[in-house]
Design a protein around this motif. Sequence first.
Motif, PDB file in Angstrom:
ATOM      1  N   ARG A   1      -5.058  35.178  35.909  1.00 60.42           N
ATOM      2  CA  ARG A   1      -4.811  36.239  34.462  1.00 60.42           C
ATOM      3  C   ARG A   1      -3.376  35.995  34.799  1.00 60.42           C
ATOM      4  O   ARG A   1      -2.595  36.045  33.437  1.00 60.42           O
TER       5      ARG A   1
ATOM      6  N   ALA B   1      -3.079  34.550  30.980  1.00 55.33           N
ATOM      7  CA  ALA B   1      -2.940  35.243  29.801  1.00 55.33           C
ATOM      8  C   ALA B   1      -1.761  35.081  29.281  1.00 55.33           C
ATOM      9  O   ALA B   1      -1.758  34.900  28.303  1.00 55.33           O
TER      10      ALA B   1
ATOM     11  N   PHE C   1      -0.724  33.752  25.324  1.00 54.05           N
ATOM     12  CA  PHE C   1      -0.062  34.966  24.615  1.00 54.05           C
ATOM     13  C   PHE C   1       0.413  34.053  23.433  1.00 54.05           C
ATOM     14  O   PHE C   1       0.589  33.713  22.612  1.00 54.05           O
ATOM     15  N   ILE C   2       1.582  33.094  24.633  1.00 54.26           N
ATOM     16  CA  ILE C   2       2.423  32.553  23.603  1.00 54.26           C
ATOM     17  C   ILE C   2       1.716  31.038  23.404  1.00 54.26           C
ATOM     18  O   ILE C   2       2.685  30.553  22.265  1.00 54.26           O
TER      19      ILE C   2
ATOM     20  N   GLY D   1       1.435  30.694  19.074  1.00 52.53           N
ATOM     21  CA  GLY D   1       2.854  30.957  18.344  1.00 52.53           C
ATOM     22  C   GLY D   1       3.733  29.599  18.464  1.00 52.53           C
ATOM     23  O   GLY D   1       3.851  28.893  17.477  1.00 52.53           O
TER      24      GLY D   1
ATOM     25  N   LEU E   1       2.283  36.896  16.596  1.00 54.32           N
ATOM     26  CA  LEU E   1       2.902  35.841  16.510  1.00 54.32           C
ATOM     27  C   LEU E   1       4.245  36.056  17.985  1.00 54.32           C
ATOM     28  O   LEU E   1       4.141  34.993  18.774  1.00 54.32           O
TER      29      LEU E   1
ATOM     30  N   LEU F   1       3.667  38.304  20.734  1.00 55.89           N
ATOM     31  CA  LEU F   1       2.699  37.865  22.047  1.00 55.89           C
ATOM     32  C   LEU F   1       4.415  36.636  22.148  1.00 55.89           C
ATOM     33  O   LEU F   1       4.517  36.458  23.094  1.00 55.89           O
ATOM     34  N   THR F   2       4.920  35.784  21.337  1.00 58.94           N
ATOM     35  CA  THR F   2       5.804  34.881  21.919  1.00 58.94           C
ATOM     36  C   THR F   2       6.959  35.341  22.670  1.00 58.94           C
ATOM     37  O   THR F   2       7.154  35.404  23.595  1.00 58.94           O
TER      38      THR F   2
ATOM     39  N   VAL G   1       5.934  37.397  26.257  1.00 53.77           N
ATOM     40  CA  VAL G   1       5.999  36.043  27.210  1.00 53.77           C
ATOM     41  C   VAL G   1       7.846  36.547  27.308  1.00 53.77           C
ATOM     42  O   VAL G   1       7.958  35.933  28.975  1.00 53.77           O
ATOM     43  N   LEU G   2       8.458  35.528  26.338  1.00 54.11           N
ATOM     44  CA  LEU G   2       9.128  35.110  26.355  1.00 54.11           C
ATOM     45  C   LEU G   2      10.847  36.205  27.218  1.00 54.11           C
ATOM     46  O   LEU G   2      11.708  35.901  28.088  1.00 54.11           O
TER      47      LEU G   2
ATOM     48  N   HIS H   1       7.847  37.269  31.347  1.00 53.86           N
ATOM     49  CA  HIS H   1       7.619  36.383  32.334  1.00 53.86           C
ATOM     50  C   HIS H   1       7.982  35.330  32.687  1.00 53.86           C
ATOM     51  O   HIS H   1       8.779  34.654  31.710  1.00 53.86           O
TER      52      HIS H   1
ATOM     53  N   PHE I   1       8.452  31.425  33.868  1.00 52.41           N
ATOM     54  CA  PHE I   1       8.338  30.714  34.086  1.00 52.41           C
ATOM     55  C   PHE I   1       9.012  29.325  33.661  1.00 52.41           C
ATOM     56  O   PHE I   1       9.549  29.756  33.406  1.00 52.41           O
TER      57      PHE I   1
ATOM     58  N   GLY J   1      -1.713  47.623  38.309  1.00 54.33           N
ATOM     59  CA  GLY J   1      -2.531  47.106  38.145  1.00 54.33           C
ATOM     60  C   GLY J   1      -2.659  46.823  37.095  1.00 54.33           C
ATOM     61  O   GLY J   1      -4.552  46.274  36.848  1.00 54.33           O
ATOM     62  N   ALA J   2      -2.224  47.232  35.810  1.00 56.83           N
ATOM     63  CA  ALA J   2      -2.512  46.964  34.653  1.00 56.83           C
ATOM     64  C   ALA J   2      -2.259  44.955  34.335  1.00 56.83           C
ATOM     65  O   ALA J   2      -1.224  44.052  35.182  1.00 56.83           O
ATOM     66  N   SER J   3      -3.021  45.023  34.173  1.00 55.73           N
ATOM     67  CA  SER J   3      -3.160  43.050  32.671  1.00 55.73           C
ATOM     68  C   SER J   3      -2.078  42.858  32.549  1.00 55.73           C
ATOM     69  O   SER J   3      -1.486  43.353  32.034  1.00 55.73           O
ATOM     70  N   PRO J   4      -1.487  42.145  31.418  1.00 57.08           N
ATOM     71  CA  PRO J   4      -0.746  41.938  30.768  1.00 57.08           C
ATOM     72  C   PRO J   4      -1.433  42.183  29.979  1.00 57.08           C
ATOM     73  O   PRO J   4      -0.033  42.995  28.866  1.00 57.08           O
ATOM     74  N   TRP J   5      -2.438  42.085  29.342  1.00 50.94           N
ATOM     75  CA  TRP J   5      -2.708  42.592  27.727  1.00 50.94           C
ATOM     76  C   TRP J   5      -2.824  43.935  27.848  1.00 50.94           C
ATOM     77  O   TRP J   5      -2.428  44.380  26.852  1.00 50.94           O
TER      78      TRP J   5
ATOM     79  N   LEU K   1       1.156  44.780  27.527  1.00 50.11           N
ATOM     80  CA  LEU K   1       1.785  44.089  26.386  1.00 50.11           C
ATOM     81  C   LEU K   1       0.317  45.739  25.436  1.00 50.11           C
ATOM     82  O   LEU K   1       1.879  46.376  24.723  1.00 50.11           O
TER      83      LEU K   1
END
Lengths: 294, 283
Positions: A9, A13, A17-18, A21, B94, B97-98, B101-102, B105, B107, B183-187, B190
């Motif tokens: 996850r 996850a 999420f991304i 969009g 939207l 969320l974007t 993540v941007l 996170h 990546f 230990g929180a999940s990404p959700w 958020l």
Amino acid sequence: MMRLWRRHRHWLAPTLFILPGALLFGIVIILASVQTIWVSFFDWDGVGPMQWVGLANYEQLAEDPQFYVSLKNNVIWLGMFMLAPPLGLALALLLNQAIAGMKFLKSMFFVPLVLASVTVGVVFTWVYDPTFGLLSLIYGWFGATAPALLSDEHLVSFAVVIAALWPQVAFCLVLFLAGLNNLNEDLIGAGRVDGARGSAMLLHVVLPQLREVSFIALAVTVIGALRSFDMVAVMTSGGPFGSSTVLAYQMYEQSIFSYRFGYGAAIATVLFAIMAAFIAWYLRTLLRPEQETA
Amino acid sequence: MYPRPIPETNRSARAAYVTLVTAVLVLWLLPLVTVMLTSLRSFEEVMAGNYWGWPKSFNLVENYTAVFKQTALARYFANSLIITLPSVLGVLILSTLTGYVLSRHRFPGNRLVFALFVGGNFLPAQIMMIPVRDLMVGIGLYDTFFALIIFHTAFQTGFATLFMRNFIAALPDELFQAARAEGASPWQTLWHVVVPLIRPALAALAILTFTFVWNDYFWAIVLTQSDAVKPVTAGLNNLRGEWVSAWNLVAAATIMVAIPPVAMFFLMQRHFIAGLTMGAVKG
């Protein structure tokens, strides 16, 4: 299944999420924009089969006098829009006082910014009306007859741009007022101690601190000028005799009214190329400071 | 402060200053004020050619009722709301969320995706017009509310992502480290960490997106055709053609179109300006 999710996850996850969009923006905005370039190599009426014509649309464009009229008008838009940042700054300097009631007066100055461009267009069509317009009234006071600005092929573009400058100046005003509020008081104080005042203070102490804001004001103004469509569509429909078209409007007209989608796409691609050069410069300037710190 | 503040003790200078600013303001808004006055005039007065003087009689109720009863303005108005509100909601969801993540996170390609959002947001509408129109015709959404809602949501997500990413990136890092340590999940991060902190950003984005979408004209005429779907901006331009000589009614319609964004602006001015300057300045 649950274990699999838990293990992954940390990257699954964020991906989920991304995705909505990114997909929506990717398909509707980015992919569509690229697709236009592809369409520009075809002859297409928008409904029937597409016929590959290579660079024919561009060759035709190079010989189309209307294209040069549009290009010239885009230059007029760009040039005259450059007045918006200095005018916005001047207004901001006038309004930057903390006196009871100024807050309200300032917000009244922002109103043109939130008006729809259709509203601005309608309002200025009335101002310019040669028989009943505000302009004809003012000319009348001096015993003169107002020129019919919107039906004069030499003046029409200037008249439309002046109308469009109204909200644009308001936009720059908002930006510069915010900039003036973030000035470094110590520097201003030091400048005052050194005897800097008026224009010397403005040039050497205040403006250097407004560099970032000025850059933004310039950027939104260039983009606003290149994007110009609404005002032309509402005030003149490109007339008289196509003398006030800009690339954006000519593209719309060729596609929607003349069903020449390939040709319209070629015009859009030219507009895109102009814009892309500018966006690249903007993004580079925008993202550079972060890269330095990272 | 620059320019130097006018001293509080200098009453007359202050009064002169406020008078000057008010005079400039009247000139600045003159075109709009005259349209407002015209929207109050009687039809006879308009026919007699009194467009710019003080109205002889005030027909506020008559004109504004007439414009709703005799024209399709009410329909256009409802259409605009049906298009704008879901678009705003979609953009907020939207871009949260974007942006999350941007900003939080790492990546490969993160910077590229971000650059695409920002760059795409500056593209001229015409560059995507033909494929977008074709797409909407192809999936049977041309001339429906959905065409405009989908397009506006997609397009505004570009600017909103830029905005949200920068806002969330500026939140204190410790919060996210703490969430990770527990230990929180990404959700959960958020929902319990990010969302409560970005309320001001959501408010600013809501008002900005509302104004952008409400004021759109280009997509309104490219993606819609019938009165049943047309938003107010396109509707107003139609009315102007149909009611050429009834300036008072067209003026009333013009004012009505301007009221929602202007009212939103005055109600949420702080957020509007913060949003506009932060979106632009912090960029």
